[in-house]
Design a protein around this motif. Structure first.
Motif, short mmCIF file in Angstrom:
data_model
loop_
_atom_site.label_atom_id
_atom_site.label_comp_id
_atom_site.label_asym_id
_atom_site.label_seq_id
_atom_site.Cartn_x
_atom_site.Cartn_y
_atom_site.Cartn_z
N GLY A 299 30.39 59.69 43.65
CA GLY A 299 30.73 58.18 43.36
C GLY A 299 32.59 57.76 43.14
O GLY A 299 32.92 58.48 43.32
N LYS A 300 32.44 57.20 42.84
CA LYS A 300 33.57 56.66 42.59
C LYS A 300 34.09 56.47 40.88
O LYS A 300 33.70 55.83 40.27
CB LYS A 300 33.70 54.50 42.48
N THR A 301 35.47 57.28 41.11
CA THR A 301 36.06 57.89 40.31
C THR A 301 37.40 56.57 39.67
O THR A 301 39.04 57.98 40.77
CB THR A 301 36.69 59.22 40.04
N LEU A 302 37.84 56.16 39.03
CA LEU A 302 39.46 55.83 38.48
C LEU A 302 40.17 55.90 37.48
O LEU A 302 39.67 55.97 36.45
CB LEU A 302 39.54 54.43 39.01
N SER B 60 35.10 35.21 27.86
CA SER B 60 34.49 36.88 28.19
C SER B 60 35.25 36.82 29.77
O SER B 60 34.43 37.77 30.44
CB SER B 60 33.59 37.38 28.44
N TYR B 61 36.07 37.45 29.61
CA TYR B 61 37.31 37.64 31.01
C TYR B 61 38.65 38.22 30.58
O TYR B 61 39.09 38.27 29.40
CB TYR B 61 37.98 36.25 31.72
N ILE B 62 39.00 38.98 31.76
CA ILE B 62 40.16 39.85 30.42
C ILE B 62 41.22 39.76 32.18
O ILE B 62 42.65 39.48 31.82
CB ILE B 62 40.40 41.56 30.68
N LYS B 63 41.38 39.14 33.55
CA LYS B 63 41.60 38.58 34.47
C LYS B 63 42.85 37.81 34.89
O LYS B 63 41.78 37.25 34.19
CB LYS B 63 41.21 39.25 36.25
N GLY B 64 43.67 37.32 34.28
CA GLY B 64 44.80 36.56 34.26
C GLY B 64 44.49 35.28 32.90
O GLY B 64 45.00 34.64 32.81
N ASN B 65 43.81 36.26 31.48
CA ASN B 65 44.24 35.72 30.55
C ASN B 65 44.82 36.22 29.67
O ASN B 65 45.38 36.77 28.37
CB ASN B 65 42.96 36.28 29.31
N ASP B 66 46.13 35.93 29.85
CA ASP B 66 47.27 36.02 29.10
C ASP B 66 47.50 35.83 27.88
O ASP B 66 48.32 36.32 27.07
CB ASP B 66 48.31 34.91 30.25
N THR C 105 45.94 42.71 31.67
CA THR C 105 45.76 41.89 32.46
C THR C 105 46.47 42.21 33.68
O THR C 105 46.68 41.47 34.91
CB THR C 105 46.71 40.25 31.96
N SER C 106 47.13 43.48 33.95
CA SER C 106 47.82 44.02 35.19
C SER C 106 46.63 45.16 35.74
O SER C 106 47.63 46.11 35.80
CB SER C 106 49.33 43.96 34.35
N LEU C 107 46.14 45.26 35.53
CA LEU C 107 44.85 46.15 36.02
C LEU C 107 45.07 46.44 37.17
O LEU C 107 45.10 44.69 37.59
CB LEU C 107 43.53 46.33 35.41
N PRO C 108 44.61 47.09 38.27
CA PRO C 108 44.83 47.33 39.52
C PRO C 108 43.01 46.28 39.98
O PRO C 108 42.53 45.86 39.15
CB PRO C 108 44.63 48.25 40.24
N ASN C 109 43.37 45.04 40.92
CA ASN C 109 42.24 44.28 41.43
C ASN C 109 40.96 45.20 41.10
O ASN C 109 39.33 44.60 41.30
CB ASN C 109 42.43 44.13 42.81
N GLU C 110 40.96 46.51 42.56
CA GLU C 110 39.88 46.90 41.92
C GLU C 110 39.04 47.73 40.58
O GLU C 110 37.55 48.20 40.54
CB GLU C 110 40.30 48.82 42.70
N VAL C 111 39.81 47.45 39.53
CA VAL C 111 38.82 47.69 38.11
C VAL C 111 38.43 46.27 38.09
O VAL C 111 37.17 46.17 37.84
CB VAL C 111 40.29 47.43 37.01
N TYR C 112 39.28 45.32 38.85
CA TYR C 112 38.78 43.73 37.84
C TYR C 112 37.30 43.72 39.51
O TYR C 112 35.94 43.13 38.78
CB TYR C 112 39.15 42.57 38.33
N ASP C 113 37.78 43.78 40.55
CA ASP C 113 36.39 43.71 41.69
C ASP C 113 34.55 44.83 41.46
O ASP C 113 33.91 44.85 41.70
CB ASP C 113 36.73 43.70 42.72
N THR C 114 34.87 46.11 40.49
CA THR C 114 34.20 46.68 40.45
C THR C 114 33.36 46.80 39.29
O THR C 114 33.53 46.33 37.66
CB THR C 114 34.75 48.02 40.64
#
Length: 284
Positions: free
Chosen positions: A115-118, A169-175, A182-191
């Motif tokens: 699986g994918k583990t980050l 209910s969003y975190i990316k760009g929610n300053d 808001t500063s997680l890798p895009n892989e976190v937001y896209d998965t």
């Protein structure tokens, strides 16, 4: 996840913990190896046509060797690990997000080998140290905007910020929402994550980041799930006040499935599957 407090461990206790951890991993791998084509009964699979191969993954072999020859063992107890292990056996191959990088990381990656583990870790020096010995691990450095000393204030004020509300209910760009990572890798937001383990960042002294934002952001990611089924969220160190309070506020006791030692396991449904309640004003 570095140990929070360095307490002396008796040799007999250390040996017992080490043997328990080794037995957990080795036992699962032996079952997997000898189960042959019926291995899907024991480890997670995506579909009937995409079962695990009977051949053991290299990271699993490295994990057995590592824990069999190391005096440093995972921070979680055997019973706590077993809760997550049972979920890993029943779903996947899983998208597994882990807040923290530490002595248990190789174990988690090996139990979810296909699986994918980050892993998300706050200390870049610690990331380099761990990856030097285990370069197979997928880890990223995360910067937190909060401090443990702000936990009470954040709990009191987040409800007055519309961008923190469940309806947003969003975190990316929610300053504007200080609890959003808001500063997680895009892989976190896209998965879409099937499992999220919150065992970091540090939360045992005032200037530490605390786990407030990790708990909030894990909740938002779980609520935003589009795939069928629930998101399994595991929170460690619930003996501490902040972890308990934030779990009760965001993860919700009605979704708690297990309580073992210092670990709580929640099954969070997508927000679209939740009916009734508080009209979306609060999370629980």
């Amino acid at each position: 996840m570095k140990n929070n407090i360095n307490l002396p461990i008796l040799p007999e206790r250390r040996l017992f913990i080490a043997l328990s951890g080794i037995a957990l991993i080795a036992g699962g791998l032996l079952i997997f190896t000898f189960a042959g084509t019926d291995s899907s009964r024991f480890f997670c699979n995506q579909s009937d046509s995409d079962n695990f191969h009977s051949k053991t993954d290299p990271i699993q072999l490295k994990s057995i060797l590592h824990y069999a020859t190391s005096r440093i063992v995972p921070q979680q107890s055997f019973s706590e690990i077993s809760v997550s292990f049972e979920v890993l056996r029943s779903i996947g191959p899983c998208n597994f997000l882990v807040f923290g990088l530490g002595h248990d990381s190789l174990m988690w990656a090996s139990l979810n080998a296909q699986g994918k583990t980050l892993f998300l870790e706050e200390d870049p020096t610690w990331v380099q140290t761990v990856l030097k010995d285990a370069p197979e691990l997928n880890a990223a450095v995360v910067k937190y905007r909060t401090k443990l000393s702000e936990a009470d204030e954040l709990m009191q004020t987040y409800k007055s910020e519309p961008e923190c509300a469940p309806a947003k209910s969003y975190i990316k760009g929610n300053d504007r929402c200080r609890l959003a990572l808001t500063s997680l890798p895009n892989e976190v937001y896209d998965t879409e994550w099937d499992m999220i383990m919150v065992d970091a960042p540090r939360g045992y002294f005032a200037e530490a980041p605390g786990r407030m934002a990790a708990i909030y952001s894990a909740t938002v990611m779980a609520r935003n799930r589009k795939k069928s089924g629930v998101t399994h969220v595991f929170l460690h160190d619930v003996n501490r006040k902040v972890e308990r309070d934030y779990a009760n506020e965001f993860l919700c006791q009605k979704y708690r499935k297990h309580s073992v030692g210092r670990l709580w396991h929640f099954e969070i449904p997508p927000a679209g599957n939740v009916t009734g309640g508080n009209d979306g004003v609060w999370f629980c």
